[in-house]
Design an enzyme around this catalytic site. Sequence first.
Site, short mmCIF file in Angstrom:
data_model
loop_
_atom_site.label_atom_id
_atom_site.label_comp_id
_atom_site.label_asym_id
_atom_site.label_seq_id
_atom_site.Cartn_x
_atom_site.Cartn_y
_atom_site.Cartn_z
N GLY A 30 28.18 13.44 -24.62
CA GLY A 30 28.62 13.31 -26.00
C GLY A 30 29.70 14.30 -26.37
O GLY A 30 29.48 15.20 -27.17
N SER A 32 32.95 13.51 -27.52
CA SER A 32 34.07 12.90 -28.24
C SER A 32 34.81 13.96 -29.04
O SER A 32 34.20 14.92 -29.52
CB SER A 32 33.57 11.81 -29.18
N GLY A 34 36.15 16.25 -31.78
CA GLY A 34 35.57 16.57 -33.08
C GLY A 34 34.08 16.69 -33.10
O GLY A 34 33.48 16.93 -34.15
N LEU A 85 24.75 5.73 -22.70
CA LEU A 85 23.32 5.95 -22.85
C LEU A 85 22.59 4.75 -23.45
O LEU A 85 21.37 4.75 -23.52
CB LEU A 85 23.07 7.20 -23.69
N TYR A 183 12.84 -1.77 -40.49
CA TYR A 183 13.73 -0.67 -40.09
C TYR A 183 14.17 0.18 -41.28
O TYR A 183 14.59 -0.34 -42.32
CB TYR A 183 14.96 -1.24 -39.40
#
Length: 318
Positions: A30, A32, A34, A85, A183
């Site tokens: 992870g 990316s 920023g 992932l 959800y």
Amino acid sequence: MSRFGETPAAEEVAQALSDEIHGKIVLITGVSPGSLGAEAARVISLHHPRLPILAGRSIPKLRTTETDVKAVSPSVNTRLLELDLGSQEQIRKAAAEVNGYEESIDVLYNNAGIMAAPYATTKEGLESQFGTNHIGHFLFTNLIMPRILAAGKVARIVNISSWGHNMQRFRFDDYGFQNGASYEKWKAYGQAKTANILFSVGLVEKLGRKGVLSFSLHPGTIRTNLGAHLEKDDMMAIGLVDEAGNPTALSGEWVNIQQGTATHIVAGFDPSITEQNGGYLEKCKVDNDAAQPYAKDKTEATKLWALSEELVGQKFEY
């Protein structure tokens, strides 16, 4: 207060731990531009690691972060790893690539994640926040364990959790939210972040005797690209901002990305926390009282490990 102060920048912490970073091989998921992962890679690169490995699903974004790293540390060697992932098939492919490395992995940061996203599923049909934030990392970590164990007693696995774990314990009876029918995105996020903490507890139970260290952490309340899709109403719904968009007392002091990444550096390299293996960190120190009891429960961790094995179709015995 930690020995590094209340809210130090990551560069300050890394300078204090420079000797510990020197020569290490560090894999970060992870990264990316920023993100906390990208900032961790940049700061670590300033202190002569042997090899930062930048992992993520977008090769162009990995290359951008690699460029940013080399802008501050031109001589550092880097390696890119495609890792999605949300796909167990691709995770297995990425893990096979790592297991083909000559190098061991000294520090693994399971940093990638998604936050309060609309309902979606991974390629295997798992609710996406649980499937990506926990199951993806569970599978990847265990598959590359030979390279982690090869590092010996310096190996660390750092799972990035969040204050958000307070919003939901792990729902063993309905971790999929009735396949999306019930959800609630913040509860799903909280469940995934609880799972991140329980994963560190489980890793210590399984591998602590082999010298593996694992910690989980809350980096602080930060505005990063992780929450770029969220509206003010989303943040108000969990009490992090008021109607004017200002941080509330519940959210605590907001920190910038440099301060937020500081706890990553402590968890990955501080030798003073090794006796607190499995601990949960906030504000650059182990603070187990800051984690909910259900997130530290060994029985819950054992149940989650067994469920995770079932969901990836593979048992991991150590």
